[in-house]
Design an enzyme around this catalytic site. Structure first.
Site, PDB file in Angstrom:
ATOM      1  N   LYS A   1      -2.384  -1.447  -3.637  1.00 56.72           N
ATOM      2  CA  LYS A   1      -3.233  -0.259  -3.525  1.00 56.72           C
ATOM      3  C   LYS A   1      -2.366   0.975  -3.588  1.00 56.72           C
ATOM      4  CE  LYS A   1      -6.603   1.867  -0.400  1.00 56.72           C
ATOM      5  NZ  LYS A   1      -7.292   1.829   0.873  1.00 56.72           N
TER       6      LYS A   1
ATOM      7  N   LYS B   1       0.862  -1.188   0.000  1.00 56.51           N
ATOM      8  CA  LYS B   1       0.000   0.000   0.000  1.00 56.51           C
ATOM      9  C   LYS B   1       0.892   1.228   0.000  1.00 56.51           C
ATOM     10  CE  LYS B   1      -3.730   2.109   2.681  1.00 56.51           C
ATOM     11  NZ  LYS B   1      -4.595   1.920   3.859  1.00 56.51           N
TER      12      LYS B   1
HETATM   13 ZN   LIG Z   1      -5.274   3.063   8.371  1.00 61.15          ZN
END
Ligand SMILES: [Zn+2]
Length: 333
Positions: free
Chosen positions: A254, A201
């Site tokens: 992501k 992420k």
């Molecule tokens: Zn978070």
């Protein structure tokens, strides 16, 4: 791969593009509603269906309005939802995160009662629940504490499991979070509950509209000490390797579109594990804004972008476009 094709005029790739039927026959990648996971935001209150201003067409739901929405999602053949909760109150620890009657716990029970076959994935992090908006507990200097946060993540995952969640998805990029959650689930009697890791992420500007939706912006500072630097791809393999070793059942990248190369690397390195890609709020809102201005054909743009995720190697796409895309796919097939 063979590279010894004859040259023009023997080779004419256009031969296979002559008609829609022919193009469909030789299409390498296809999309289906079964590929989608639809994010849902839930909040306290009654009869709430509040549109998120920066994400047109997306809503915050109260529990009493949730069953109808989830039935509609199921009718579109979308197999899973990803839950985000907005708590009644925030505090330094985020106590509602692991409360039996917390908003997400209520939502899980409601969905599993209304549509038992719907796969309920829950976001596991602190940022929506803490008054400071960070993804972990803080020390007195405002630094995010890693190891102290792991216990809260474990408690939260167990609480979601007790409410009936099918998959837990830790998103905070804490070191050791998968192992801590696996251990907490196993010792609470949930060895069969899968963990979907937000393994890779990035600290991204594309999360902007989500922070409106989930009311989870950090009150100071940023998330660059735990989320990944956008310049790094080799490090993504390291993050994924650690999570695989800790027992992750799914991996996730992501955001999505700016990181298709990372999706491809992960899918090639870990072909055994299902890989999810998160087509995030900023990616969604850009398309919606351009379509509203008449600058892009929304349907064609969305289906092309989602197809790109699959072609890059994603097995699952978490996307706010899921309901529209499922409708469009059903209409064209
Ligand atoms: Zn978070």
């Amino acid at each position: 791969m063979t590279n010894n094709f004859p040259s023009f005029p023997l080779s004419r790739p256009r031969r296979l593009r002559q008609s829609a039927a022919l193009r469909r026959m030789v299409r390498e990648t296809t999309l289906s509603p079964a590929d989608f996971i639809y994010p849902l935001f839930v909040q306290h209150g009654q009869d709430v269906r509040q549109e998120i201003s920066s994400m047109p067409g997306q809503y915050r739901w109260s529990i009493d309005r949730l069953a109808d929405e989830v039935r509609e999602i199921a009718e579109l053949s979308i197999p899973a939802v990803l839950l985000f909760g907005i708590p009644a109150q925030k505090d330094p620890v985020g106590l509602e995160n692991f409360a039996t009657d917390g908003i997400v716990q209520q939502a899980i029970r409601e969905i599993k009662t209304a549509v038992p076959e719907m796969v309920v994935v829950t976001d596991v992090c602190l940022c929506e629940y803490t008054d400071h908006g960070h993804c972990g507990l803080l020390d007195e200097m405002g630094n995010v504490l890693n190891d102290e946060t792991l216990e809260i993540l474990g408690k939260t995952a167990v609480s979601h499991a007790q409410a009936g969640a099918d998959i837990v998805a830790p998103s905070g990029m804490m070191d050791g979070m998968i192992a801590a959650i696996r251990e907490a689930l196993d010792s609470a009697g949930y060895p069969g509950l899968p963990v979907m890791s937000y393994a890779v992420k990035y600290a991204s500007a594309f999360y902007g509209p989500f922070r409106d939706a989930a009311d989870g912006a950090p009150k100071f500072g940023d998330r660059k000490t735990h989320q990944m630097d956008p310049g790094n791809a080799r490090e993504a393999l390291r993050e994924a390797a650690i999570d695989v070793a800790e027992g992750a059942d799914f991996l996730m990248v992501k955001p999505g579109l700016p990181y298709l190369d990372v999706i491809q690397r992960l899918s090639q390195t870990y072909p055994e594990l299902p890989l999810a890609a998160y087509n995030v709020s900023g990616e969604y809102s850009m398309v919606k804004a351009a379509a509203a201005a008449g600058w892009l054909d929304e349907q064609a743009t969305v289906l092309e972008a989602l197809l790109g995720f699959k072609r890059a190697g994603a097995d699952l796409i978490i996307t706010y476009h899921a309901k529209d895309a499922a409708r469009w796919l059903t209409a064209v097939s």
